[in-house]
Motif scaffolding. Sequence first.
Motif, mmCIF file in Angstrom:
data_model
loop_
_atom_site.group_PDB
_atom_site.id
_atom_site.type_symbol
_atom_site.label_atom_id
_atom_site.label_comp_id
_atom_site.label_asym_id
_atom_site.label_seq_id
_atom_site.Cartn_x
_atom_site.Cartn_y
_atom_site.Cartn_z
ATOM 1 N N PHE A 75 0.671 -1.277 -0.036
ATOM 2 C CA PHE A 75 -0.013 -0.082 -0.011
ATOM 3 C C PHE A 75 1.039 1.021 0.071
ATOM 4 O O PHE A 75 2.259 1.217 0.305
ATOM 5 C CB PHE A 75 -0.824 -0.062 1.097
ATOM 6 N N ASP A 76 0.167 2.372 -0.180
ATOM 7 C CA ASP A 76 0.880 3.710 -0.238
ATOM 8 C C ASP A 76 0.125 4.567 0.675
ATOM 9 O O ASP A 76 -1.118 4.188 0.948
ATOM 10 C CB ASP A 76 1.337 4.421 -1.688
ATOM 11 N N LEU A 77 0.373 5.647 0.915
ATOM 12 C CA LEU A 77 -0.340 6.534 1.921
ATOM 13 C C LEU A 77 -1.457 7.319 1.125
ATOM 14 O O LEU A 77 -2.535 7.287 1.707
ATOM 15 C CB LEU A 77 0.199 7.791 2.511
ATOM 16 N N LEU A 78 -1.328 7.403 -0.135
ATOM 17 C CA LEU A 78 -2.302 7.787 -1.026
ATOM 18 C C LEU A 78 -3.710 6.861 -1.101
ATOM 19 O O LEU A 78 -4.909 7.194 -0.867
ATOM 20 C CB LEU A 78 -1.782 8.265 -2.377
ATOM 21 N N SER A 79 -3.497 5.556 -0.996
ATOM 22 C CA SER A 79 -4.570 4.596 -1.057
ATOM 23 C C SER A 79 -5.021 4.446 0.208
ATOM 24 O O SER A 79 -6.112 3.920 0.451
ATOM 25 C CB SER A 79 -3.920 3.391 -1.924
ATOM 26 N N ALA A 80 -4.141 4.475 1.345
ATOM 27 C CA ALA A 80 -4.493 4.223 2.725
ATOM 28 C C ALA A 80 -5.226 5.096 3.490
ATOM 29 O O ALA A 80 -5.984 4.710 4.523
ATOM 30 C CB ALA A 80 -3.308 3.557 3.529
ATOM 31 N N SER A 81 -5.198 6.375 2.886
ATOM 32 C CA SER A 81 -5.864 7.570 3.626
ATOM 33 C C SER A 81 -6.709 8.469 2.787
ATOM 34 O O SER A 81 -5.893 9.140 2.091
ATOM 35 C CB SER A 81 -4.780 8.354 4.584
ATOM 36 N N PRO A 82 -7.771 8.553 2.778
ATOM 37 C CA PRO A 82 -8.610 9.350 2.014
ATOM 38 C C PRO A 82 -8.198 10.931 2.343
ATOM 39 O O PRO A 82 -7.875 11.885 1.607
ATOM 40 C CB PRO A 82 -10.105 9.323 2.253
ATOM 41 N N THR A 83 -7.859 11.093 3.827
ATOM 42 C CA THR A 83 -7.486 12.507 4.085
ATOM 43 C C THR A 83 -6.298 12.778 3.570
ATOM 44 O O THR A 83 -6.087 14.093 3.025
ATOM 45 C CB THR A 83 -7.573 12.636 5.588
ATOM 46 N N VAL A 120 8.784 -0.477 4.783
ATOM 47 C CA VAL A 120 9.203 -0.190 3.789
ATOM 48 C C VAL A 120 9.351 -1.083 2.495
ATOM 49 O O VAL A 120 9.920 -2.323 2.781
ATOM 50 C CB VAL A 120 10.511 0.688 3.646
ATOM 51 N N ASN A 121 8.621 -1.083 1.582
ATOM 52 C CA ASN A 121 8.676 -2.218 0.492
ATOM 53 C C ASN A 121 9.850 -1.864 -0.588
ATOM 54 O O ASN A 121 9.961 -0.534 -0.981
ATOM 55 C CB ASN A 121 7.176 -1.817 -0.503
ATOM 56 N N LYS A 122 10.737 -2.635 -0.631
ATOM 57 C CA LYS A 122 11.993 -2.524 -1.057
ATOM 58 C C LYS A 122 12.277 -3.466 -2.214
ATOM 59 O O LYS A 122 11.685 -4.776 -1.807
ATOM 60 C CB LYS A 122 13.083 -2.473 -0.371
ATOM 61 N N ASP A 123 13.085 -3.158 -3.221
ATOM 62 C CA ASP A 123 13.321 -4.274 -4.333
ATOM 63 C C ASP A 123 14.615 -5.032 -3.802
ATOM 64 O O ASP A 123 15.067 -4.775 -2.701
ATOM 65 C CB ASP A 123 13.484 -3.761 -5.638
ATOM 66 N N GLN A 124 15.051 -6.028 -4.587
ATOM 67 C CA GLN A 124 16.202 -6.855 -4.189
ATOM 68 C C GLN A 124 17.347 -6.026 -3.903
ATOM 69 O O GLN A 124 18.383 -6.515 -3.436
ATOM 70 C CB GLN A 124 16.510 -8.239 -5.136
ATOM 71 N N ASN A 125 17.502 -4.695 -4.694
ATOM 72 C CA ASN A 125 18.623 -3.864 -4.566
ATOM 73 C C ASN A 125 18.762 -2.843 -3.391
ATOM 74 O O ASN A 125 19.595 -2.166 -3.085
ATOM 75 C CB ASN A 125 18.611 -3.079 -5.913
ATOM 76 N N GLY A 126 17.371 -2.967 -2.742
ATOM 77 C CA GLY A 126 17.245 -2.241 -1.441
ATOM 78 C C GLY A 126 16.900 -0.915 -1.844
ATOM 79 O O GLY A 126 16.753 0.108 -0.992
ATOM 80 N N SER A 131 4.787 3.914 -5.952
ATOM 81 C CA SER A 131 3.709 3.236 -6.710
ATOM 82 C C SER A 131 3.633 4.307 -8.025
ATOM 83 O O SER A 131 4.574 5.156 -8.270
ATOM 84 C CB SER A 131 2.629 4.131 -5.940
ATOM 85 N N LYS A 132 2.544 4.322 -8.757
ATOM 86 C CA LYS A 132 2.484 5.004 -9.946
ATOM 87 C C LYS A 132 2.488 6.489 -9.628
ATOM 88 O O LYS A 132 2.770 7.276 -10.650
ATOM 89 C CB LYS A 132 1.178 4.532 -10.694
ATOM 90 N N ASN A 133 2.108 7.011 -8.716
ATOM 91 C CA ASN A 133 2.406 8.428 -8.046
ATOM 92 C C ASN A 133 3.460 8.620 -7.592
ATOM 93 O O ASN A 133 3.447 9.740 -7.100
ATOM 94 C CB ASN A 133 0.848 8.515 -7.145
ATOM 95 N N ASN A 134 4.554 7.791 -7.648
ATOM 96 C CA ASN A 134 5.838 8.166 -7.009
ATOM 97 C C ASN A 134 5.800 8.137 -5.662
ATOM 98 O O ASN A 134 6.617 8.849 -4.999
ATOM 99 C CB ASN A 134 6.514 9.408 -7.687
ATOM 100 N N ALA A 135 4.860 7.731 -4.972
ATOM 101 C CA ALA A 135 4.813 7.587 -3.600
ATOM 102 C C ALA A 135 5.366 6.416 -2.936
ATOM 103 O O ALA A 135 5.379 5.263 -3.570
ATOM 104 C CB ALA A 135 3.496 7.667 -3.051
ATOM 105 N N ALA A 136 6.264 6.472 -1.818
ATOM 106 C CA ALA A 136 6.824 5.293 -1.358
ATOM 107 C C ALA A 136 5.775 4.157 -1.212
ATOM 108 O O ALA A 136 4.742 4.357 -0.727
ATOM 109 C CB ALA A 136 7.496 5.714 -0.095
#
Length: 141
Positions: A75-83, A120-126, A131-136
């Motif tokens: 998830f990202d904050l944009l999807s997790a929190s409408p506010t 934090v969601n990280k790839d194999q390189n750390g 997300s598509k919105n460039n959010a962590a």
Amino acid sequence: MNRNRIQFYPDVTLLNSLNSDAERFGVAISTLVTDILKRHYGLVPELTQTHSDLNVIVFSEVIEYISKLSQGEEFDLLSASPTYAKIDMTYAGNPSAIRAKIGKTFAKSVGSKPFTKVAVNKDQNGKIIRSKNNAATYVKL
């Protein structure tokens, strides 16, 4: 943005109250004091939510959102929190850093209470996966 620094020396009782409220709101004491002073001096409209208010609301929404996820879901904050998603990136024609500050506060909270089961969601390189919105993005553990 012009930043001025002011020092003040609260007594122990006031400091304890500030620490308690800052912890409850999940913000730094300086943010809490700024919110209080802006409200006191009428620099924000009466019904406007302060940074501290928004932090509490966003974190509550994220906690509820995470509770419905299965282990391993992202998830990202944009999807997790409408506010959070509705917070304007500008205020009175100037850039607003509130959304970025809340995002940084959340990122610092990951792995500790109440977000002990979030990473934090990280790839194999750390590298942080965005997300598509460039959010962590984050993952429920």
